[in-house]
Design a protein around this motif. Structure first.
Motif, mmCIF file in Angstrom:
data_model
loop_
_atom_site.group_PDB
_atom_site.id
_atom_site.type_symbol
_atom_site.label_atom_id
_atom_site.label_comp_id
_atom_site.label_asym_id
_atom_site.label_seq_id
_atom_site.Cartn_x
_atom_site.Cartn_y
_atom_site.Cartn_z
ATOM 1 N N MET A 64 17.977 35.080 25.697
ATOM 2 C CA MET A 64 19.098 34.920 24.667
ATOM 3 C C MET A 64 19.585 35.433 23.430
ATOM 4 O O MET A 64 20.191 34.625 23.261
ATOM 5 N N LYS A 65 18.525 36.435 23.317
ATOM 6 C CA LYS A 65 19.245 36.817 22.147
ATOM 7 C C LYS A 65 20.334 37.334 21.767
ATOM 8 O O LYS A 65 20.142 38.235 23.047
ATOM 9 N N ARG A 66 21.087 37.793 21.100
ATOM 10 C CA ARG A 66 23.067 37.763 20.812
ATOM 11 C C ARG A 66 23.059 39.001 20.157
ATOM 12 O O ARG A 66 23.943 39.723 21.200
ATOM 13 N N ASP A 67 21.765 39.231 19.944
ATOM 14 C CA ASP A 67 22.123 40.995 19.603
ATOM 15 C C ASP A 67 20.603 41.696 20.159
ATOM 16 O O ASP A 67 19.374 41.140 20.137
ATOM 17 N N MET A 68 21.195 43.385 20.393
ATOM 18 C CA MET A 68 19.761 43.762 21.302
ATOM 19 C C MET A 68 19.108 44.856 20.365
ATOM 20 O O MET A 68 17.426 44.726 20.362
ATOM 21 N N ALA A 69 19.838 44.684 19.638
ATOM 22 C CA ALA A 69 18.823 45.017 17.502
ATOM 23 C C ALA A 69 17.057 43.968 17.473
ATOM 24 O O ALA A 69 16.549 44.276 17.421
ATOM 25 N N ASP A 70 17.523 43.185 17.895
ATOM 26 C CA ASP A 70 16.262 41.800 18.061
ATOM 27 C C ASP A 70 15.207 42.095 18.498
ATOM 28 O O ASP A 70 14.533 42.472 18.408
ATOM 29 N N LEU A 71 15.467 43.744 19.595
ATOM 30 C CA LEU A 71 14.705 43.268 20.131
ATOM 31 C C LEU A 71 13.972 45.048 20.607
ATOM 32 O O LEU A 71 13.035 45.730 21.020
ATOM 33 N N ALA A 72 14.839 45.580 19.563
ATOM 34 C CA ALA A 72 14.173 46.711 19.022
ATOM 35 C C ALA A 72 12.787 47.418 18.726
ATOM 36 O O ALA A 72 12.160 48.197 19.319
ATOM 37 N N PHE A 73 12.084 46.962 18.157
ATOM 38 C CA PHE A 73 10.242 46.329 17.716
ATOM 39 C C PHE A 73 9.391 46.513 18.926
ATOM 40 O O PHE A 73 8.399 46.808 19.781
ATOM 41 N N THR A 74 9.675 45.258 20.066
ATOM 42 C CA THR A 74 8.922 44.905 21.250
ATOM 43 C C THR A 74 9.572 46.018 22.195
ATOM 44 O O THR A 74 8.924 46.763 23.076
ATOM 45 N N SER A 75 10.359 46.977 21.991
ATOM 46 C CA SER A 75 11.096 47.687 23.092
ATOM 47 C C SER A 75 10.154 49.119 22.328
ATOM 48 O O SER A 75 10.110 49.787 23.650
ATOM 49 N N ILE A 97 25.571 52.112 23.496
ATOM 50 C CA ILE A 97 24.468 51.010 23.417
ATOM 51 C C ILE A 97 23.297 52.419 22.200
ATOM 52 O O ILE A 97 23.672 52.065 21.573
ATOM 53 N N VAL A 98 23.144 53.502 23.031
ATOM 54 C CA VAL A 98 22.216 54.234 22.093
ATOM 55 C C VAL A 98 23.263 55.217 21.494
ATOM 56 O O VAL A 98 22.581 55.181 20.574
ATOM 57 N N ARG A 128 27.586 67.273 19.586
ATOM 58 C CA ARG A 128 26.366 67.603 20.117
ATOM 59 C C ARG A 128 25.616 67.347 19.776
ATOM 60 O O ARG A 128 24.127 67.137 20.746
ATOM 61 N N ARG A 129 25.114 66.037 18.974
ATOM 62 C CA ARG A 129 23.106 65.589 18.653
ATOM 63 C C ARG A 129 23.762 64.573 19.949
ATOM 64 O O ARG A 129 22.649 63.999 20.535
ATOM 65 N N TRP A 130 24.773 63.742 20.286
ATOM 66 C CA TRP A 130 24.517 62.600 21.689
ATOM 67 C C TRP A 130 24.220 63.701 22.984
ATOM 68 O O TRP A 130 23.667 63.409 23.171
ATOM 69 N N ALA A 156 16.047 43.234 27.747
ATOM 70 C CA ALA A 156 16.954 44.635 27.547
ATOM 71 C C ALA A 156 17.506 44.810 29.190
ATOM 72 O O ALA A 156 18.363 44.509 28.602
ATOM 73 N N ALA A 157 17.174 44.696 29.864
ATOM 74 C CA ALA A 157 18.677 44.912 31.008
ATOM 75 C C ALA A 157 19.325 43.633 30.974
ATOM 76 O O ALA A 157 20.096 43.723 31.792
ATOM 77 N N PHE A 158 18.748 42.359 30.942
ATOM 78 C CA PHE A 158 19.290 41.195 31.131
ATOM 79 C C PHE A 158 20.294 41.786 29.774
ATOM 80 O O PHE A 158 22.063 41.176 29.194
ATOM 81 N N ALA A 159 20.725 42.750 28.753
ATOM 82 C CA ALA A 159 21.139 42.113 27.302
ATOM 83 C C ALA A 159 22.204 43.458 27.331
ATOM 84 O O ALA A 159 23.434 43.226 26.897
ATOM 85 N N LYS A 160 21.958 44.195 28.453
ATOM 86 C CA LYS A 160 22.862 45.471 28.571
ATOM 87 C C LYS A 160 23.585 44.888 29.767
ATOM 88 O O LYS A 160 25.023 45.729 29.420
ATOM 89 N N GLN A 161 23.911 44.319 30.435
ATOM 90 C CA GLN A 161 24.908 44.073 31.578
ATOM 91 C C GLN A 161 25.629 42.960 31.033
ATOM 92 O O GLN A 161 24.818 41.478 31.072
ATOM 93 N N PRO A 162 26.851 43.579 31.446
ATOM 94 C CA PRO A 162 27.691 42.436 30.990
ATOM 95 C C PRO A 162 28.136 41.055 31.640
ATOM 96 O O PRO A 162 28.424 40.904 32.826
#
Length: 288
Positions: free
Chosen positions: A93-104, A167-168, A178-180, A249-255
């Protein structure tokens, strides 16, 4: 790996030219509303299937750590339902995937630890000696058409990541073409190497007795080695933790459709607001 890396570079370049912020909007720019809906349906189906498989892994790992017998299906299902409500749902239920950065980040570290445990404690040396050498194992390995598509599907699953590439890409400081390309190349090469190490050591160590969850295969080979037992148990716990984060993370990625409903609601509210402004500006007694 090379095909996936090239496709990610092409998708990123096409999105920049089309001004598309997401995979589904890129499909809409190329194929219209039909392409948008087609990609949405497939992304939902992909994420749904992935989350189901992750939940099955949780059901196979966490109950064993808690001492539940593999045959006790009812207790395992109850634990899965409880863990889903207590852990997975709040994370999802996190609104932003950035909240999962540390756990990811911890999840990625955990994946490496699990692979290390499998590579170190899998009885590969004994298995190779019993079969007369590694080359004999390769020579005796047979191609099985009946299960080849299952293996290819599982192996290619980790490289189907085009929908999450945006997202990445947005997380890069300078998301140049090039960086991508470098990021995708290094990431996919590392993922391929880790998958190869885990797959080869896991299969060579147990051969035909290897299960889908290789950690469960260690239960069949109890050598009374306390160190090996503790390492596998730790790896099982780490795998369960990574699955909690991966499902979220899979839940957050899919729209999901709720996002589209909120989007439609915002557009309708905006339209109503604009109409209200126009009505007030055209009403008698109003001033500019």
């Amino acid at each position: 790996r090379d095909l996936t890396a090239r496709s990610l570079v092409v998708v990123h370049g096409a999105a920049r030219r089309a001004g598309a912020p997401s995979y589904e909007t890129l499909a809409e720019a190329a194929f219209g509303k039909a392409g948008y809906n087609f990609v949405l349906v497939n992304m939902f189906a992909f994420a749904y299937g992935a989350m189901i498989s992750y939940l099955m892994i949780i059901r196979d790992t966490i109950p064993l750590l808690l001492g539940v017998a593999p045959e006790d299906t009812f207790v395992r299902n109850v634990l899965l339902a409880g863990l889903t409500l207590v852990v997975i749902v709040p994370l999802s239920m996190k609104r932003d995937m950035a909240d999962l950065a540390f756990t990811s980040f911890l999840s990625v570290v955990g994946d490496f630890l699990v692979v290390i445990v499998v590579a170190v404690y899998s009885p590969t040396r004994r298995s190779v000696e019993e079969h007369g050498g590694f080359m004999n194992i390769v020579a005796e390995s047979t191609f099985r058409p009946r299960t080849v598509f299952v293996g290819v599907g599982v192996l290619s699953f980790a490289f189907v990541c085009q929908h999450s590439a945006f997202i990445v890409a947005k997380s890069l400081d300078r998301p140049t073409h090039r960086r991508w390309g470098k990021v995708t190349g290094y990431a996919l090469a590392l993922a391929g190497l880790v998958s190869l190490v885990c797959g080869v050591t896991g299969y060579v160590g147990f051969m035909e007795d290897t299960e889908g969850d290789v950690l469960n295969t260690f239960l069949q080979f109890d050598d009374d080695d306390r160190t090996s037992y503790l390492a596998v148990q730790w790896a099982r716990g780490i795998l369960g933790f990574t699955m909690f984060v991966t499902v979220s993370a899979a839940f957050a990625k899919q729209p999901p459709e709720s996002v589209n409903i909120r989007s439609v609601h915002r557009r309708s509210c905006l339209s109503s607001h604009v109409c209200s402004i126009r009505w007030r500006s055209s009403s008698p007694g109003t001033s500019a």
